[in-house]
Design a protein around this motif. Structure first.
Motif, PDB file in Angstrom:
ATOM      1  N   VAL A  79     -65.893  90.973  12.172  1.00 27.29           N
ATOM      2  CA  VAL A  79     -65.942  89.747  11.580  1.00 27.29           C
ATOM      3  C   VAL A  79     -65.450  88.663  12.959  1.00 27.29           C
ATOM      4  N   ALA A  80     -64.459  88.942  13.589  1.00 31.83           N
ATOM      5  CA  ALA A  80     -64.174  88.047  14.695  1.00 31.83           C
ATOM      6  C   ALA A  80     -65.535  87.880  15.662  1.00 31.83           C
ATOM      7  N   THR A  81     -66.123  88.976  15.865  1.00 30.36           N
ATOM      8  CA  THR A  81     -67.127  88.876  16.911  1.00 30.36           C
ATOM      9  C   THR A  81     -68.551  88.166  16.102  1.00 30.36           C
ATOM     10  N   ALA A  82     -68.544  88.306  14.841  1.00 31.34           N
ATOM     11  CA  ALA A  82     -69.746  87.580  14.135  1.00 31.34           C
ATOM     12  C   ALA A  82     -69.380  85.763  14.422  1.00 31.34           C
ATOM     13  N   VAL A  83     -68.241  85.720  13.929  1.00 28.79           N
ATOM     14  CA  VAL A  83     -67.874  84.376  13.857  1.00 28.79           C
ATOM     15  C   VAL A  83     -67.927  83.656  15.183  1.00 28.79           C
ATOM     16  N   ALA A  84     -67.404  84.434  16.270  1.00 31.22           N
ATOM     17  CA  ALA A  84     -67.215  83.756  17.685  1.00 31.22           C
ATOM     18  C   ALA A  84     -68.770  83.743  18.223  1.00 31.22           C
ATOM     19  N   GLY A  85     -69.430  85.044  17.913  1.00 25.19           N
ATOM     20  CA  GLY A  85     -70.712  84.669  18.387  1.00 25.19           C
ATOM     21  C   GLY A  85     -71.765  83.564  17.717  1.00 25.19           C
ATOM     22  N   LYS A  86     -71.359  83.282  16.516  1.00 27.88           N
ATOM     23  CA  LYS A  86     -72.249  81.973  15.973  1.00 27.88           C
ATOM     24  C   LYS A  86     -71.728  80.737  16.411  1.00 27.88           C
ATOM     25  N   SER A 106     -76.373  94.493  -1.483  1.00 25.54           N
ATOM     26  CA  SER A 106     -75.826  93.416  -1.995  1.00 25.54           C
ATOM     27  C   SER A 106     -74.450  93.457  -2.669  1.00 25.54           C
ATOM     28  N   ASN A 107     -74.132  94.734  -3.370  1.00 24.74           N
ATOM     29  CA  ASN A 107     -73.040  95.092  -3.871  1.00 24.74           C
ATOM     30  C   ASN A 107     -72.019  95.083  -2.967  1.00 24.74           C
ATOM     31  N   THR A 108     -72.224  95.624  -1.631  1.00 25.30           N
ATOM     32  CA  THR A 108     -71.286  95.898  -0.515  1.00 25.30           C
ATOM     33  C   THR A 108     -70.820  94.605  -0.157  1.00 25.30           C
ATOM     34  N   LEU A 109     -71.762  93.794  -0.023  1.00 28.80           N
ATOM     35  CA  LEU A 109     -71.392  92.378   0.517  1.00 28.80           C
ATOM     36  C   LEU A 109     -70.531  91.568  -0.448  1.00 28.80           C
ATOM     37  N   ALA A 110     -70.851  91.846  -1.724  1.00 26.61           N
ATOM     38  CA  ALA A 110     -70.220  91.077  -2.915  1.00 26.61           C
ATOM     39  C   ALA A 110     -68.670  91.582  -3.068  1.00 26.61           C
ATOM     40  N   THR A 111     -68.555  92.724  -2.807  1.00 25.79           N
ATOM     41  CA  THR A 111     -67.091  93.302  -2.792  1.00 25.79           C
ATOM     42  C   THR A 111     -66.294  93.578  -1.442  1.00 25.79           C
ATOM     43  N   ASN A 112     -66.909  93.131  -0.577  1.00 27.38           N
ATOM     44  CA  ASN A 112     -66.492  93.416   0.884  1.00 27.38           C
ATOM     45  C   ASN A 112     -66.306  92.047   1.534  1.00 27.38           C
ATOM     46  N   SER A 113     -65.215  91.387   1.717  1.00 28.38           N
ATOM     47  CA  SER A 113     -64.955  90.157   2.314  1.00 28.38           C
ATOM     48  C   SER A 113     -65.191  90.192   3.916  1.00 28.38           C
ATOM     49  N   THR A 114     -64.958  91.247   4.449  1.00 27.47           N
ATOM     50  CA  THR A 114     -64.989  91.264   5.849  1.00 27.47           C
ATOM     51  C   THR A 114     -66.452  91.261   6.293  1.00 27.47           C
ATOM     52  N   LEU A 115     -67.390  92.126   5.540  1.00 29.60           N
ATOM     53  CA  LEU A 115     -68.789  92.354   5.965  1.00 29.60           C
ATOM     54  C   LEU A 115     -69.366  90.975   5.251  1.00 29.60           C
ATOM     55  N   ASN A 116     -69.065  90.478   4.359  1.00 25.66           N
ATOM     56  CA  ASN A 116     -69.767  89.249   3.747  1.00 25.66           C
ATOM     57  C   ASN A 116     -69.562  88.198   4.598  1.00 25.66           C
ATOM     58  N   GLU A 117     -68.460  87.874   5.306  1.00 27.58           N
ATOM     59  CA  GLU A 117     -68.145  86.855   6.189  1.00 27.58           C
ATOM     60  C   GLU A 117     -68.805  87.095   7.440  1.00 27.58           C
ATOM     61  N   ALA A 118     -69.067  88.381   7.980  1.00 28.00           N
ATOM     62  CA  ALA A 118     -69.825  88.738   9.141  1.00 28.00           C
ATOM     63  C   ALA A 118     -71.216  88.314   8.708  1.00 28.00           C
ATOM     64  N   HIS A 119     -71.670  88.915   7.576  1.00 23.25           N
ATOM     65  CA  HIS A 119     -73.265  88.511   7.276  1.00 23.25           C
ATOM     66  C   HIS A 119     -73.302  87.155   7.094  1.00 23.25           C
ATOM     67  N   LYS A 120     -72.595  86.433   6.469  1.00 27.58           N
ATOM     68  CA  LYS A 120     -72.839  84.735   6.671  1.00 27.58           C
ATOM     69  C   LYS A 120     -72.955  84.072   7.869  1.00 27.58           C
ATOM     70  N   ASN A 121     -72.345  84.825   8.797  1.00 29.45           N
ATOM     71  CA  ASN A 121     -72.369  84.278  10.056  1.00 29.45           C
ATOM     72  C   ASN A 121     -73.330  84.679  11.054  1.00 29.45           C
ATOM     73  N   GLY A 122     -74.133  85.217  10.456  1.00 30.44           N
ATOM     74  CA  GLY A 122     -75.504  85.864  11.104  1.00 30.44           C
ATOM     75  C   GLY A 122     -75.478  87.242  11.754  1.00 30.44           C
ATOM     76  N   MET A 123     -74.349  88.022  11.581  1.00 28.90           N
ATOM     77  CA  MET A 123     -74.416  89.544  12.234  1.00 28.90           C
ATOM     78  C   MET A 123     -75.572  90.396  11.312  1.00 28.90           C
ATOM     79  N   LYS A 124     -76.302  91.005  12.141  1.00 28.61           N
ATOM     80  CA  LYS A 124     -77.148  92.114  11.382  1.00 28.61           C
ATOM     81  C   LYS A 124     -76.431  93.382  11.571  1.00 28.61           C
ATOM     82  N   PHE A 125     -76.612  94.502  10.269  1.00 22.80           N
ATOM     83  CA  PHE A 125     -75.743  95.596  10.423  1.00 22.80           C
ATOM     84  C   PHE A 125     -76.509  96.668  10.630  1.00 22.80           C
ATOM     85  N   LEU A 126     -75.997  97.731  10.941  1.00 14.65           N
ATOM     86  CA  LEU A 126     -76.613  99.061  10.901  1.00 14.65           C
ATOM     87  C   LEU A 126     -75.630 100.125  10.576  1.00 14.65           C
ATOM     88  N   PHE A 127     -75.701 100.672   9.414  1.00 16.60           N
ATOM     89  CA  PHE A 127     -74.821 101.498   8.930  1.00 16.60           C
ATOM     90  C   PHE A 127     -74.918 102.872   9.336  1.00 16.60           C
TER      91      PHE A 127
END
Length: 318
Positions: A79-86, A106-127
């Motif tokens: 999440v720090a990398t996502a926010v700092a990157g943005k 969508s459920n992961t992002l709804a229940t995981n505040s860390t990934l949700n914040e990273a996603h909101k700051n534009g991070m793309k994920f590869l799981f």
């Protein structure tokens, strides 16, 4: 690439040293201060700010426009990398351990505040599967990622490399030279390496690992310039990374109530539990001055509480 990176990372973040007053400290005649690195930023706080600072400056210097890094589902570093990157004008990619998280994103992002914040700051994920994730440091795997995502600036899991250590050397300031002991939680070893390098010879640096394993000393030795004023205290990891028990959660809540200082259950909570236990056991001589580095990580408490709630266990007070 904009110059926003300079405006964020060139700010003069000077953390205050907050004195803590507890009966045990008065009884043992020990002075105790916490360096509030957690107050730098809500998400790019503490050692994450320090580790990313020179890496992002280097990425800009190399004219990269994308940052790629690795982490788990509740990683402070992700999440720090996502926010700092943005904030600094970079695109960001996170390689996340656990392909099951992508089954219902969508459920992961709804229940995981860390990934949700990273996603909101534009991070793309590869799981990715855990077995694949273990290959994250191999040349072949990095080349595979370059073929998929194109050119990027690579930041290792946890953010630790030589540039990260350079940033962590700025944690201690001139007025901190009067402390006898400096204590830090230890994950990948970058933070304590920087602290060791900038410490005074007479100071003793104590590291409190958050995970099991004897590999940390070798990892730290890669980065430190001195070798005789530090040691790792390995008795307070609570059986491993992200492991906990009722005693630890109770301690974190009581510490917050008594001092108004929040602690996370992965790093700072375990470290503070260990330091106060050592004080009770007379590990520190009378009149010692102890400085504790608060490395942040508080954003992860929300996700940790979700886990506690699912088990009907006591929550951490935020």
């Amino acid at each position: 690439m904009t110059d926003s990176i300079s405006s964020f990372f060139d700010q003069d973040f000077k953390s205050k040293n907050q004195q803590v007053f507890l009966p045990i400290l008065e009884e043992k005649k020990v002075e105790f201060f916490i360096k509030r690195e957690d107050e730098i930023h809500p998400f790019v706080s503490g050692n994450k700010f320090r580790k990313l600072k020179y890496n992002l400056k280097e990425a800009k210097k190399l004219k990269k426009n994308t940052l790629l890094t690795f982490g788990g589902a509740y990683s402070n570093h992700i999440v720090a990398t996502a926010v700092a990157g943005k904030l600094s004008g970079f695109k960001t990619i996170g390689i996340i351990r656990g392909e099951e998280l992508d089954i219902n994103l969508s459920n992961t992002l709804a229940t995981n505040s860390t990934l949700n914040e990273a996603h909101k700051n534009g991070m793309k994920f590869l799981f990715v599967p855990r077995e694949e994730y273990r290959r994250k440091n191999t040349f072949g795997y990095i080349e595979k990622l370059k073929n998929r995502f194109g050119d990027f600036y690579l930041i290792p899991e946890g953010g630790t490399n030589c540039l990260a250590v350079d940033g962590c050397e700025e944690i201690l300031e001139k007025e901190d030279k009067n402390f006898d002991y400096v204590c830090s939680a230890v994950g990948t070893g970058g933070t304590i390496s920087g602290i060791i390098n900038s410490s005074k010879k007479k100071q003793k640096i104590l590291g409190f690992p958050a995970l099991k394993g004897g590999f940390l000393r070798d990892d730290i030795n890669q980065f430190v310039r001195v070798s005789d004023n530090w040691k790792l205290i390995k008795d307070y990891h609570f059986e491993g990374y992200a492991k906990y028990n009722d005693e630890l959660i109770r301690f974190i809540n009581e510490f917050k109530q008594e001092t108004s200082i929040p602690l996370d259950p992965i790093y700072t909570g375990k470290m503070l539990f260990g330091i106060l236990d050592l004080i009770k056991k007379d590990h520190f001589p009378e009149n010692s001055k102890i400085l504790v580095i608060h490395t942040g990580g508080l954003q992860g408490i929300t996700g940790f509480n979700e886990k506690l709630k699912s088990k009907n266990e006591t929550l951490i007070h935020i």
